[in-house]
Design an enzyme around this catalytic site. Sequence first.
Site, short mmCIF file in Angstrom:
data_model
loop_
_atom_site.label_atom_id
_atom_site.label_comp_id
_atom_site.label_asym_id
_atom_site.label_seq_id
_atom_site.Cartn_x
_atom_site.Cartn_y
_atom_site.Cartn_z
CE LYS A 81 8.56 3.55 7.69
NZ LYS A 81 8.71 5.01 9.12
CG ASP A 84 10.79 12.62 7.78
OD1 ASP A 84 11.15 13.85 6.58
OD2 ASP A 84 10.88 11.45 6.91
N GLY A 91 8.49 4.12 1.42
CA GLY A 91 9.23 5.68 1.60
C GLY A 91 10.87 4.84 0.63
N GLY A 92 11.22 5.80 1.27
CA GLY A 92 13.25 5.78 1.11
C GLY A 92 13.77 4.32 1.43
CG MET A 93 15.06 5.10 5.21
SD MET A 93 15.55 5.72 6.51
CE MET A 93 16.89 7.08 6.15
CB ALA A 94 10.75 0.88 5.45
CB ILE A 122 -0.98 0.03 0.87
CG1 ILE A 122 -0.44 -0.09 2.42
CG2 ILE A 122 -2.23 -1.00 0.85
CD1 ILE A 122 -0.82 0.65 4.16
N GLY A 123 1.78 1.02 0.11
CA GLY A 123 3.04 2.43 0.44
C GLY A 123 4.01 1.98 0.34
CB VAL A 126 3.89 0.48 4.01
CG1 VAL A 126 2.67 0.56 4.88
CG2 VAL A 126 4.81 1.86 4.10
#
Length: 664
Positions: free
Chosen positions: A39, A133, A19-22, A16-17, A24
């Site tokens: 995550k 962040d 980011g730069g490190m993980a 579902i999503g 989801v």
Amino acid sequence: MIGKILGNRYEIVEKIGGGGMALVYKAKCNLLNRYVAIKVLRPEFINDKDLLDKFRKESQAAASLSHPNIVNVYDVGEEDGVYYIVMEYVDGKTLKELIKEKGKLSKNEILDFTRQIALALKHAHSNHIVHRDIKPHNILVTEDNRAKVTDFGIALAATSSTITNTGSIIGSVHYFAPEQARGGYTDEKSDLYSLGIVMYEMATGRVPFEGDAPITIALKHIQEKPEPPSKYNPSISKGLEAIIIKLTQKEQSARYANASALIEDLYKIKNNFDLDDIDNTLKIEDSPTQIIPMVTANEIRQLTDSQDEVKTMNIKNKKGKKDNSKKDNKRKLVIGSAIAAALVAALVFTFAFFYISDLFKVEDVKVPNFVGMNIEKAEKLAEDTGLRLNKSTEYNSKVPKDEIINQTTREGMMVRKGFEVKVIVSEGSKLVPVPDLRNENATNAERLLKDAGLEPGEVSEDSSDEYPIGTIIDQNPRQGVQVATGSAVNYVVSTGPKVQTFPMPNLLGKTLEEARSILKQFKLEEGSITEEYSDVYVRGYVMEQNIPADKEVSEGSVVNLVVSKGSDVPDQMEEIEEGEDQEGTQSSGTSTKSISINLEEYTGIVDIEIYQINGLKSKKVYSEKHNADEAKGPIRVNVKGSGTQQLAVYLNGEKQEPNVEVNF
């Protein structure tokens, strides 16, 4: 990952999503039968120790928070090289997606979302957690329009180091504060700056600073002021614009002091509003959290040089386009202008170089250990080190008064000169009054002491004619005495009136009736009554008692008795010699006497037993059965003896009164 089960309970359903490190994923918890968000750290980072530490910090930071505007963390784990955090599944969109859909949000939407985010930050900051962040990608909006802050991946406890000194900084470059770009001290106000950028984007549909590279955007955060939001959204209210401008000030001291102050201003201009339902779609971030080099003064100079060079080239291009016929006439003027411009540029560059160098030149000092130090001594040490102390106090029974209990900035940390170190100073033990325990039931003592901040001490017992059993009759310390919190209070519990003791009376050799009378006289309780055969005690007399005579007893003691049943072996009666006179002929010192026994009240066979009583001893001298129906009145039986004797007669086991005295 789809279909994989983590921790024997979380079944991955869909992505579902990310980011730069993980990444989801949506997953189903088979234990609690609910959906969760998981995550998962990207595989390329699992060998990076620093990133693993940051990933663990996210779970620790978020797990310590509980607020309706913060995404809950349920679990954390590692399985087969997969590092994951289990979080609350939010059915909604990110604030970034909402901004992209609408372009610009209304005043009421901006105020409401900002208020909710500020409430979440207020809770985090009160728990000494700085998010670092904040961006619309990390704000989830539920179907009922509730904003929830997520992704504490680079959150940092305020009690730990808040200065980036590793040569790199982490965050989303479009939203982080100038002090983050410089690798300087970050605190709660850094989160408020990022929130101001988020408000700017909600109001205008764009971020205030754009650039080709992250370093360019970072420099703009340091150097440039954002254009007023009203330039891109003329309909924005002056109050809302003023809040955004205050939040995005370069200097931390010029921003709101804390989230509470921001919330107060938001309430002043807030109006009620409704939002349409929101879909549940999460996309890959277009402004990911990144690790970028710290922005240095040298990079600022390089950017300044490149900008001056571009300006010079533009000037030359414009001059080259002029009419060639005028070129010769104005050559000297152009050369002079160029030289002047170069001199001005050189002066500007030189000034900027020294100004920026001074701006970024910060003297670092090492934080000493203030814990356990007297506050006066600590203040002197802080002054000598070039630091300032921010003091707060609390009661502590284990730390002496005016001694430092804790410091929020750890020992050995390098900070800029003039940095403020927060310390907690002991006020010593808090004194509280001792409550009155007298007349209270002993079962309530512990609760009363706990409510007063005290502990139960030694509990003893004593008799009392005034206080009922179980009632507190005395205490130490007394009521109203001021003692330190956590002190122990001793108290005495009543056992009731004092019991009188006396020697146990001797009941042996007494008839059962006599023994019962004595027990009643001494207020003793009659216990069990049993019967046993005895060659010593006459039938019907007490032969044993469970409490020995003369032993100390108290009123109400229970006494068990054993009563004699007589001898269990009948004595052999000597036969009357033939020709002996039945009325009493003597033979060898003994004689036989005839005793009359009335059987008129009996029918059938009657068991007749006669005992010769001699003090406490008895001897059976007659035992026969007679038919009362045939007797038709009194019968006579012969008994042998000598001298004057007391004879006890038993008919069918019942003693006849009185005893019969016979002279042989």
